[in-house]
Design a protein around this motif. Structure first.
Motif, short mmCIF file in Angstrom:
data_model
loop_
_atom_site.label_atom_id
_atom_site.label_comp_id
_atom_site.label_asym_id
_atom_site.label_seq_id
_atom_site.Cartn_x
_atom_site.Cartn_y
_atom_site.Cartn_z
N ARG A 179 0.82 -1.22 0.00
CA ARG A 179 0.00 0.00 0.00
C ARG A 179 0.85 1.26 0.00
N HIS A 180 2.01 1.20 0.64
CA HIS A 180 2.85 2.38 0.79
C HIS A 180 4.14 2.28 -0.01
N SER A 181 4.18 1.37 -0.99
CA SER A 181 5.43 1.09 -1.70
C SER A 181 5.98 2.32 -2.42
N SER A 182 5.09 3.10 -3.02
CA SER A 182 5.57 4.28 -3.74
C SER A 182 6.28 5.25 -2.80
N PHE A 183 5.66 5.48 -1.66
CA PHE A 183 6.27 6.39 -0.68
C PHE A 183 7.59 5.83 -0.15
N LEU A 184 7.62 4.55 0.16
CA LEU A 184 8.81 3.94 0.74
C LEU A 184 9.97 3.90 -0.26
N ILE A 185 9.65 3.56 -1.51
CA ILE A 185 10.71 3.53 -2.52
C ILE A 185 11.25 4.93 -2.76
N GLY A 186 10.35 5.91 -2.81
CA GLY A 186 10.81 7.29 -2.97
C GLY A 186 11.68 7.73 -1.80
N ALA A 187 11.26 7.34 -0.58
CA ALA A 187 12.04 7.72 0.61
C ALA A 187 13.40 7.03 0.62
N SER A 188 13.42 5.75 0.28
CA SER A 188 14.69 5.02 0.30
C SER A 188 15.64 5.52 -0.78
N ARG A 189 15.09 5.84 -1.97
CA ARG A 189 15.95 6.36 -3.03
C ARG A 189 16.43 7.77 -2.72
N SER A 190 15.58 8.55 -2.03
CA SER A 190 16.03 9.88 -1.62
C SER A 190 17.12 9.77 -0.57
N PHE A 191 16.95 8.82 0.35
CA PHE A 191 17.98 8.60 1.37
C PHE A 191 19.29 8.16 0.72
N SER A 192 19.20 7.19 -0.20
CA SER A 192 20.41 6.72 -0.88
C SER A 192 20.97 7.78 -1.82
N GLY A 193 20.11 8.75 -2.21
CA GLY A 193 20.58 9.84 -3.07
C GLY A 193 21.58 10.76 -2.41
N MET A 194 21.75 10.61 -1.09
CA MET A 194 22.79 11.39 -0.41
C MET A 194 24.19 10.90 -0.77
N ALA A 195 24.29 9.64 -1.18
CA ALA A 195 25.60 9.07 -1.50
C ALA A 195 26.32 9.81 -2.62
N PRO A 196 25.63 10.13 -3.75
CA PRO A 196 26.34 10.87 -4.80
C PRO A 196 26.81 12.25 -4.38
N ILE A 197 26.23 12.81 -3.30
CA ILE A 197 26.68 14.10 -2.80
C ILE A 197 27.91 13.93 -1.92
N ILE A 198 27.88 12.87 -1.09
CA ILE A 198 28.96 12.68 -0.12
C ILE A 198 30.20 12.08 -0.77
N VAL A 199 30.01 11.18 -1.73
CA VAL A 199 31.15 10.47 -2.33
C VAL A 199 32.21 11.41 -2.89
N PRO A 200 31.88 12.38 -3.76
CA PRO A 200 32.94 13.25 -4.28
C PRO A 200 33.57 14.13 -3.22
N THR A 201 32.78 14.52 -2.20
CA THR A 201 33.34 15.35 -1.13
C THR A 201 34.36 14.56 -0.32
N VAL A 202 33.97 13.36 0.11
CA VAL A 202 34.87 12.52 0.91
C VAL A 202 36.04 12.04 0.04
N GLY A 203 35.75 11.64 -1.19
CA GLY A 203 36.80 11.18 -2.08
C GLY A 203 37.82 12.27 -2.36
N GLY A 204 37.34 13.48 -2.63
CA GLY A 204 38.26 14.59 -2.86
C GLY A 204 39.13 14.87 -1.66
N PHE A 205 38.55 14.79 -0.45
CA PHE A 205 39.32 15.01 0.78
C PHE A 205 40.41 13.95 0.94
N LEU A 206 40.06 12.68 0.73
CA LEU A 206 41.04 11.60 0.88
C LEU A 206 42.16 11.71 -0.14
N LEU A 207 41.82 12.08 -1.37
CA LEU A 207 42.84 12.19 -2.41
C LEU A 207 43.75 13.40 -2.19
#
Length: 420
Positions: free
Chosen positions: A346-374
């Protein structure tokens, strides 16, 4: 020669009941997915995912040309030197448009609530989501040629124009449900509606937000999706730069070699959806299929990537590892990315949107953390980036393996109001 006795007792009984209902006119006979409207919708979603991802990925390849074009010692048509370490500060700005993907990816799953039949969801979702891999492959491959011949600004013109075409196609072809679609055949419409009517429906109820926040299966999906997106983001953002800086490959070859993993991933992603549906027909438990697809889509890929710094002298082996890593990663399409359809229909659309939005933070953090480490450790920077990827990926998989479920949760169960 196949006979009825070759079917398992459960499958034989189910088939007999379905045939009997069809003969009595209770439900229409099965309409094959080939040449169907629901397959056409999956293909439209495929191309929309294609251009959405391509428009995000083009920055990862054009950044090499943009940085070099600011240097008076480099020429666009020449072989660019490896990016200096301080260039990663500019790279960090590249994927800031990626958070928009979370809402788009979540929204498209709402379509399958009214279009996707349970025994076809893996295939349809895999076809739609595999467009992202084709987008990666095409963008990385073609960008190098466009940059060499026309200049890097034309990369944005070309993919922006294709995006406008896909947008117009969406407005014309996509409809909310089979009832409102003007071109669907009567037999397919009746087949979808009758099949979905057998599911339990309920009146509109408010979202159980508190129960969702306390649900470990939901958190397992969100955290494992985040760890998988960390893997994908590393592949998308850093493969061109890694090949350029470690192997000093010119930008035309860079695009070709960087695109190979996504071409393999495109094929494996589609095949993986059919394989998941096949395992379900062989009486595999749903949660077993979900966890198996998730584990195979994460751990082998991250192990292959973390091995790269130790293969710096083997150019061919490194390319093979990157290709296999990108290919296997798409098996998750039949795992965590459709799991919300199982635990809370019943709530799959909301949950998938929420989980993908949550996982969407990764593309923001990856270049920041990667740039710092490099920047902090030029000598072992790549090793640190890849080991961090492995640690995050492993943590997400373990959490999902322990807490992931495929049964409808108590808080998601409907007040039984069966539509007859």
């Amino acid at each position: 020669m196949a006979t009825k006795t070759e079917l398992g007792p459960i499958a034989r009984e189910r088939k007999y009941a379905q045939d009997k209902q069809a003969d009595e006119g209770l439900i229409p006979r099965k309409v094959p997915i080939v040449c169907s409207t629901r397959l056409g919708i999956a293909l439209i979603l495929h191309f929309c995912n294609f251009i959405m991802t391509a428009q995000n990925v083009i920055m990862s390849i054009t950044i090499v040309a943009m940085v070099n074009s600011t240097s008076p010692q480099s020429q666009l048509n020449g072989s660019p030197e490896g990016l200096p370490v301080d260039s990663f500060g500019d790279l960090n700005k590249a994927p800031k448009s990626l958070p928009a993907k979370g809402s788009i990816l979540g929204g498209q799953f709402a379509i399958w609530v009214k279009w996707g039949l349970p025994h076809e969801q893996n295939r349809l979702c895999s076809i739609a989501l595999s467009g992202m891999l084709l987008g990666c492959f095409t963008a990385i491959l073609i960008s190098g040629f466009i940059i060499d011949t026309l200049g890097w600004p034309f990369v944005f013109y070309v993919f922006g124009g294709v995006g406008c075409v896909c947008c117009l196609t969406w407005f014309v072809v996509i409809y909310d449900d089979p009832v409102s679609h003007p071109w669907i055949s009567t037999s397919e419409k009746e087949y979808i509606i009758s099949s979905l009517k057998q599911q339990v429906r309920s009146s509109k109820q408010p979202l159980p937000i508190k129960a969702m926040l306390r649900s470990l299966p939901i958190w397992s999906i969100c955290l494992c999706s985040f760890s998988h997106q960390w893997l994908i983001s590393t592949l998308v953002i850093y493969i061109p730069t890694y090949i350029s800086s470690v192997y000093h490959v010119n930008i035309r070859d860079n695009g070709l070699l960087s695109a190979l993993p996504f071409m393999v991933a495109y094929i494996i992603g589609v095949v993986g959806g059919y394989l998941a549906d096949f395992l379900l027909t062989k009486n595999f438990r749903l949660i077993t299929v979900r966890k198996l697809a998730t584990i195979l889509g994460n751990l082998p890929s991250s192990v292959l990537i973390v091995s790269l710094p130790y293969l710096s002298s083997s150019y061919i082996t490194a390319t093979a590892f990157l290709t296999l890593s990108g290919g296997l990663s798409t098996l998750c399409q039949s795992g965590i990315y459709v799991n919300a359809l199982d635990i809370a229909p019943r709530h799959s659309s909301f949950l998938i949107g929420a989980s993908r939005s949550f996982s969407g933070m990764a593309p923001i953090i990856v270049p920041t953390v990667g740039g710092f480490l490099l920047n902090q450790d030029p000598e072992f920077g790549w090793r640190n980036v890849f080991f961090l990827l492995f640690a995050i990926n492993l943590a997400g998989v373990i959490f999902y393996f322990i807490f992931g479920e495929a049964d409808v949760q108590d808080w998601a169960k409907e007040r039984k109001l069966t539509r007859l």
